[in-house]
Scaffold this active site. Structure first.
Site, PDB file in Angstrom:
ATOM      1  N   ASP A 174     -12.031  -5.110   3.519  1.00  0.00           N
ATOM      2  CA  ASP A 174     -10.900  -5.985   3.193  1.00  0.00           C
ATOM      3  C   ASP A 174     -11.157  -7.420   3.628  1.00  0.00           C
ATOM      4  O   ASP A 174     -10.325  -8.034   4.284  1.00  0.00           O
ATOM      5  CB  ASP A 174      -9.619  -5.455   3.859  1.00  0.00           C
ATOM      6  CG  ASP A 174      -9.314  -4.033   3.436  1.00  0.00           C
ATOM      7  OD1 ASP A 174     -10.099  -3.133   3.757  1.00  0.00           O
ATOM      8  OD2 ASP A 174      -8.288  -3.823   2.771  1.00  0.00           O
ATOM      9  N   ASN A 240      -8.109  -1.369  -3.946  1.00  0.00           N
ATOM     10  CA  ASN A 240      -7.054  -1.659  -4.933  1.00  0.00           C
ATOM     11  C   ASN A 240      -7.144  -3.082  -5.469  1.00  0.00           C
ATOM     12  O   ASN A 240      -6.734  -3.354  -6.593  1.00  0.00           O
ATOM     13  CB  ASN A 240      -5.669  -1.396  -4.338  1.00  0.00           C
ATOM     14  CG  ASN A 240      -5.453  -2.092  -3.024  1.00  0.00           C
ATOM     15  OD1 ASN A 240      -6.250  -1.926  -2.101  1.00  0.00           O
ATOM     16  ND2 ASN A 240      -4.412  -2.879  -2.916  1.00  0.00           N
ATOM     17  N   HIS A 335       0.862   1.076   4.167  1.00  0.00           N
ATOM     18  CA  HIS A 335       0.131   2.009   3.302  1.00  0.00           C
ATOM     19  C   HIS A 335       0.212   3.440   3.836  1.00  0.00           C
ATOM     20  O   HIS A 335      -0.705   4.239   3.646  1.00  0.00           O
ATOM     21  CB  HIS A 335      -1.333   1.580   3.136  1.00  0.00           C
ATOM     22  CG  HIS A 335      -1.490   0.190   2.607  1.00  0.00           C
ATOM     23  ND1 HIS A 335      -0.911  -0.207   1.428  1.00  0.00           N
ATOM     24  CD2 HIS A 335      -2.146  -0.897   3.089  1.00  0.00           C
ATOM     25  CE1 HIS A 335      -1.204  -1.492   1.212  1.00  0.00           C
ATOM     26  NE2 HIS A 335      -1.941  -1.936   2.202  1.00  0.00           N
ATOM     27  N   HIS A 362      -8.275  -0.877   3.710  1.00  0.00           N
ATOM     28  CA  HIS A 362      -6.918  -0.917   3.161  1.00  0.00           C
ATOM     29  C   HIS A 362      -5.853  -1.344   4.170  1.00  0.00           C
ATOM     30  O   HIS A 362      -5.075  -2.254   3.898  1.00  0.00           O
ATOM     31  CB  HIS A 362      -6.570   0.433   2.543  1.00  0.00           C
ATOM     32  CG  HIS A 362      -5.473   0.385   1.532  1.00  0.00           C
ATOM     33  ND1 HIS A 362      -5.306  -0.656   0.649  1.00  0.00           N
ATOM     34  CD2 HIS A 362      -4.476   1.275   1.246  1.00  0.00           C
ATOM     35  CE1 HIS A 362      -4.250  -0.417  -0.131  1.00  0.00           C
ATOM     36  NE2 HIS A 362      -3.737   0.729   0.213  1.00  0.00           N
TER      37      HIS A 362
HETATM   38 FE   LIG Z   1      -6.538  -2.346  -0.055  1.00  0.00          FE
END
Ligand SMILES: [Fe+2]
Length: 475
Positions: A174, A240, A335, A362
């Protein structure tokens, strides 16, 4: 006399009882509580992206000069490297020259060129070149571009795959392109124990956080990380922020910018898509999974993984490591449970095949689990709590590269028993495999000096040395 004794004895007994109860309560607290929630509290500041005119985004001088140079492993075992770069004005030159250190004999390999459009953005010319038949454990120089615009970089191929080959991986997730991202990358580069390759846990540029997914931010990210990824391979996991699905602006093909810009050797492991694949590198077998591709029964990813696990030969590659983006064991209030459906599908295999470690991103923080599994539940039996399991992996969330969305600071309380250590700071980690039984893992927060370890652990290999290596077993 006896009455007095009784009277005197009574409070003494009562104190003992209180002490016993207190001691039980304290023990219970130790048993029920998880591990450590770090006392280090990072000053909470908003992570801000570096502006477009930042020095780390500077384009190399000259018309059509190659930029955004990056490399990754190009085959199953590390004898090939994929070299990629972008030219902004026109295609080519498409030849990579490469040569062994101390050799004057230059070889050539040809690149293919691709472009893509995304809403109103038109990409530069993206070159991909697979250099094959390299020798193991050898330093190579390579040159992209020609004449006065040629740019030279170098990499070292891994040692031949084998059970006791030491090798060190860096771990970054990330990352994004904020000032904190720059600190993370700098700390990784200056870590005296830095890796020879990076296992990247997904979410690269965060271009999709900009209006219309401004793909200029894919270009700036490519220039920002070149200083590392042009010299050592980064093994890519998709997150994502690579999906870039935006039907409101007519962009309905998921992963379009990512798949044009980043190539992975997925066909070498019989995968049918670049989002799940495996490689061998030194003494490690690395399986990359996609949290954002179908993984239910009968899907391509499911079928591939089902056939992949039995192929792992721990006598050849003792260390079995899985990379994915959305963590299965996560005690932050961010999340939360997003990884749960994949856990339900795949966790029994992870225990059966004794995966050593699972790295995820994430969640923008750091967390390390004990060895736990939660695979007993069968819809009717009610057995649905994670339990200590020495055949299970350690789960590490390292989504703390420093992107503009900022840190995940809100944790579930109390800390679950499976959570060994957690801290909301930006940073990176390294995994130094020493031999078939031992690997040294450490996590480094950005606020510390380059060599300081904020969390560390000796991993004992699950196949060759399945001794309890948990934090509590060490202490
Ligand atoms: Fe992510």
């Amino acid at each position: 006399m006896s009455r007095i004794r009784t009277k005197m004895a009574a409070p003494a007994l009562s104190r003992r009882s209180v002490l016993a109860v207190l001691s039980l309560m304290l023990n219970a607290a130790v048993l029920c509580n998880g591990g450590t929630t770090s006392s280090f509290v990072r000053k909470v500041e908003k992570a801000v992206d570096m502006p477009l005119d930042s020095d780390v985004f500077l384009e190399p001088p000259g018309y059509n000069a190659p930029q955004q140079v990056h490399i990754t492993q190009g085959d199953l075992v590390g004898k090939a490297v994929i070299v990629s770069w972008v030219t902004m004005d026109e295609p080519g030159p498409d030849t990579v020259h490469y040569w062994k250190e101390n050799s004057k004999h230059k070889k050539k390999a040809k690149a293919t060129v691709t472009t893509y459009k995304y809403y109103t953005y038109a990409s530069g010319y993206i070159h991909h070149c697979t250099i094959k038949h390299l020798e193991f454990n050898t330093k190579y120089y390579y040159e992209v571009g020609a004449g006065s615009l040629a740019r030279t970089f170098w990499f070292t191929t891994p040692p031949e795959v084998g059970p006791d080959v030491p090798y060190t991986f860096g771990l970054i997730g990330d990352l994004g392109q904020s000032y904190d991202s720059n600190k993370t990358l700098t700390h990784y580069e200056l870590n005296p124990a830095k890796g020879d390759a990076v296992l990247f846990l997904g979410d690269l540029s965060y271009a999709d956080n900009y209006p219309n997914h401004d793909n200029v931010r894919w270009d700036t990210w490519g220039r920002f990380v070149e200083r590392s990824v042009a010299y050592q391979p980064w093994i890519w996991t998709t997150g994502n922020h690579e999906i870039d699905f935006a039907p409101e602006i007519g962009e309905t093909k998921p992963f379009k910018p990512f798949t044009h810009r980043y190539r992975v050797p997925y066909k070498a492991s019989n995968s049918t898509a670049p989002f799940w694949y495996s490689i061998k590198r030194a003494s490690a077998y690395i399986i990359v999974l996609s949290s954002y591709s179908a993984y239910g029964k009968y899907t391509p990813q499911f079928k591939w993984l089902e056939e992949e696990f039995p192929k792992v030969n721990r006598s050849e590659t003792p260390w079995l490591i899985v990379l994915l983006h959305s963590p299965w064991y996560n005690s932050y209030n961010y999340h939360y449970m997003e990884g749960e459906t994949m856990r339900v599908m795949f966790e029994p295999w992870f225990v059966k095949y004794k995966v050593d470690a699972v790295f995820a991103g994430h969640v923008h923080a750091y967390e390390r689990s004990e060895r736990v599994s939660n695979i007993a539940y069968n819809i009717v039996n009610g057995i649905c709590s994670p339990v200590s399991d020495q055949s299970a992996p350690v789960y590490i969330t390292i989504g703390d590269g420093g992107n503009l969305e900022g840190l995940a600071t809100n944790m579930t309380e109390p800390q679950p028993k499976y959570s060994a250590f957690r801290e909301a700071s930006f940073g990176h980690a390294t995994l130094a495999i020493k031999n078939r039984t031992h690997a040294y893992y450490s996590w480094h927060r950005n606020q510390d000096g380059y060599a300081v370890k904020a969390d560390s652990l000796w991993f004992f290999n699950r196949f060759w040395h399945p001794v309890d290596d948990s934090t509590t077993a060490h202490s």
